[in-house]
Design an enzyme around this catalytic site. Structure first.
Site, PDB file in Angstrom:
ATOM      1  N   HIS A   1       0.734  -0.769  -0.014  1.00  0.00           N
ATOM      2  CA  HIS A   1       0.261   0.082  -0.050  1.00  0.00           C
ATOM      3  C   HIS A   1       1.216   1.268  -0.145  1.00  0.00           C
ATOM      4  O   HIS A   1       0.974   2.430  -1.289  1.00  0.00           O
ATOM      5  CB  HIS A   1      -0.951   0.159   1.075  1.00  0.00           C
ATOM      6  CG  HIS A   1      -1.925  -0.700   1.388  1.00  0.00           C
ATOM      7  ND1 HIS A   1      -2.238  -1.712   2.278  1.00  0.00           N
ATOM      8  CD2 HIS A   1      -3.518  -1.012   0.720  1.00  0.00           C
ATOM      9  CE1 HIS A   1      -3.227  -2.502   2.471  1.00  0.00           C
ATOM     10  NE2 HIS A   1      -3.850  -2.470   1.446  1.00  0.00           N
TER      11      HIS A   1
ATOM     12  N   LYS B   1     -15.612  -6.353   4.869  1.00  0.00           N
ATOM     13  CA  LYS B   1     -15.073  -8.200   5.664  1.00  0.00           C
ATOM     14  C   LYS B   1     -15.507  -7.406   6.821  1.00  0.00           C
ATOM     15  O   LYS B   1     -15.077  -6.479   7.128  1.00  0.00           O
ATOM     16  CB  LYS B   1     -13.941  -7.038   5.083  1.00  0.00           C
ATOM     17  CG  LYS B   1     -13.631  -8.206   3.521  1.00  0.00           C
ATOM     18  CD  LYS B   1     -11.785  -7.027   3.429  1.00  0.00           C
ATOM     19  CE  LYS B   1     -11.669  -7.044   1.849  1.00  0.00           C
ATOM     20  NZ  LYS B   1     -10.554  -6.506   0.920  1.00  0.00           N
TER      21      LYS B   1
ATOM     22  N   ARG C   1      -2.061  -6.280  -8.165  1.00  0.00           N
ATOM     23  CA  ARG C   1      -1.143  -6.689  -8.407  1.00  0.00           C
ATOM     24  C   ARG C   1      -1.157  -8.449  -9.713  1.00  0.00           C
ATOM     25  O   ARG C   1      -0.997  -7.531 -11.053  1.00  0.00           O
ATOM     26  CB  ARG C   1      -1.502  -7.804  -6.625  1.00  0.00           C
ATOM     27  CG  ARG C   1      -0.390  -6.844  -5.773  1.00  0.00           C
ATOM     28  CD  ARG C   1      -1.577  -7.191  -4.692  1.00  0.00           C
ATOM     29  NE  ARG C   1      -2.684  -7.471  -4.259  1.00  0.00           N
ATOM     30  CZ  ARG C   1      -3.363  -7.670  -3.510  1.00  0.00           C
ATOM     31  NH1 ARG C   1      -3.082  -7.257  -2.331  1.00  0.00           N
ATOM     32  NH2 ARG C   1      -4.539  -7.054  -3.671  1.00  0.00           N
TER      33      ARG C   1
ATOM     34  N   SER D   1      -2.437  -7.444   2.526  1.00  0.00           N
ATOM     35  CA  SER D   1      -3.793  -7.718   4.144  1.00  0.00           C
ATOM     36  C   SER D   1      -4.314  -8.698   5.030  1.00  0.00           C
ATOM     37  O   SER D   1      -3.474  -9.157   5.984  1.00  0.00           O
ATOM     38  CB  SER D   1      -4.554  -6.624   4.189  1.00  0.00           C
ATOM     39  OG  SER D   1      -3.919  -5.112   3.987  1.00  0.00           O
TER      40      SER D   1
HETATM   41  P1  ADP Z   1     -10.060  -3.249  -0.289  1.00  0.00           P
HETATM   42  O1  ADP Z   1     -10.579  -4.142   0.602  1.00  0.00           O
HETATM   43  O2  ADP Z   1     -10.538  -1.753  -1.108  1.00  0.00           O
HETATM   44  O3  ADP Z   1      -9.327  -4.084  -1.730  1.00  0.00           O
HETATM   45  P2  ADP Z   1      -7.205  -3.320   0.969  1.00  0.00           P
HETATM   46  O4  ADP Z   1      -6.899  -2.551   1.743  1.00  0.00           O
HETATM   47  O5  ADP Z   1      -7.049  -4.619  -0.047  1.00  0.00           O
HETATM   48  O6  ADP Z   1      -8.362  -2.493   0.300  1.00  0.00           O
HETATM   49  O7  ADP Z   1      -6.900  -2.437  -0.285  1.00  0.00           O
HETATM   50  C1  ADP Z   1      -6.656  -1.032  -1.089  1.00  0.00           C
HETATM   51  C2  ADP Z   1      -6.430  -1.289  -2.542  1.00  0.00           C
HETATM   52  O8  ADP Z   1      -5.166  -1.384  -2.110  1.00  0.00           O
HETATM   53  C3  ADP Z   1      -6.605  -2.138  -3.857  1.00  0.00           C
HETATM   54  O9  ADP Z   1      -6.596  -1.363  -4.762  1.00  0.00           O
HETATM   55  C4  ADP Z   1      -5.640  -3.248  -3.742  1.00  0.00           C
HETATM   56  O10 ADP Z   1      -5.662  -3.225  -5.299  1.00  0.00           O
HETATM   57  C5  ADP Z   1      -3.895  -2.446  -3.581  1.00  0.00           C
HETATM   58  N1  ADP Z   1      -2.476  -3.234  -2.590  1.00  0.00           N
HETATM   59  C6  ADP Z   1      -3.081  -3.820  -1.551  1.00  0.00           C
HETATM   60  N2  ADP Z   1      -2.179  -4.383  -1.720  1.00  0.00           N
HETATM   61  C7  ADP Z   1      -1.687  -4.082  -1.982  1.00  0.00           C
HETATM   62  C8  ADP Z   1       0.311  -4.230  -3.078  1.00  0.00           C
HETATM   63  N3  ADP Z   1       1.117  -5.428  -2.145  1.00  0.00           N
HETATM   64  N4  ADP Z   1       0.854  -3.808  -3.851  1.00  0.00           N
HETATM   65  C9  ADP Z   1      -0.869  -3.289  -4.297  1.00  0.00           C
HETATM   66  N5  ADP Z   1      -1.538  -2.444  -4.699  1.00  0.00           N
HETATM   67  C10 ADP Z   1      -1.933  -3.027  -3.619  1.00  0.00           C
END
Ligand code: ADP
Length: 170
Positions: free
Chosen positions: A17, A41, A90, A128
């Site tokens: 992130h 979630k 990703r 995450s």
């Molecule tokens: P959500 O519940 O909206 O998916 P996340 O916190 O899981 O929220 O992710 C927020 C954003 O960050 C999403 O667009 C996700 O694809 C991106 N993201 C999460 N991990 C990574 C990573 N390792 N590399 C690039 N983007 C990421």
């Protein structure tokens, strides 16, 4: 001035992130990390804790601020006057869901453009949910999350892990 919103659950914020955030802040004048309060979630950390951790790890980034919101991302962006949403991509598996979200947001707020940034290769398999799983089993999350998050997770799960270890030895 260009303003973008980076919405997500951030449960917890990871180095993946952060990488997206650093790169987004090189493109936009201001980026608001917007923590979803109403995610369907089940979150490990409550939203105040997620906000607090993001504030701590972005304190040195003048173009970045942190907020939380309840409701539709499209409405929140409109309220803030933001025309861009940042999302990270990703593997191919992200694409389907992200396309659906982007199209829904466009329908709800036609002025809103979703900007996708590709993950850096070192974070391709970082999520995450992986961090939560490792932390909950007492494993190391160094290199996956910023240090302050790592400490918070190990404190959070230390009691549980110790209890599990004690039970398995008895
Ligand atoms: P959500 O519940 O909206 O998916 P996340 O916190 O899981 O929220 O992710 C927020 C954003 O960050 C999403 O667009 C996700 O694809 C991106 N993201 C999460 N991990 C990574 C990573 N390792 N590399 C690039 N983007 C990421």
């Amino acid at each position: 001035m260009s303003l973008a919103i980076y919405p997500g659950s951030f449960d917890p914020i990871t180095n993946g992130h952060l990488d997206i955030l650093v790169r987004a802040s090189q493109i936009f004048d201001e980026v608001i990390v917007a923590v979803l309060q109403n995610t369907s979630k089940h979150c490990m950390l409550d939203f105040q804790e997620r906000v607090e951790l993001i504030q701590a790890v972005t304190a040195h980034m003048p173009r970045v601020s942190v907020d939380s919101f309840f409701g539709l991302t499209a409405d929140y962006a409109q309220l803030k006057g933001a025309k861009n949403l940042i999302r990270g991509l990703r593997a191919v598996s992200d694409f389907d869901a992200e396309l659906r979200i982007a199209l829904a947001n466009k329908k709800l707020n036609p002025e809103l453009e979703t900007v996708f940034l590709m993950t850096s290769s070192e974070y391709l398999f970082l999520s995450s949910s992986t961090v939560r799983e490792i932390a909950s089993l007492g494993g190391p999350t160094a290199g996956m999350v910023p240090e302050i998050v790592e400490r918070r997770l190990s404190d959070k799960f230390a009691v549980q892990v110790n209890r599990r270890n004690a039970l398995s030895q008895s």
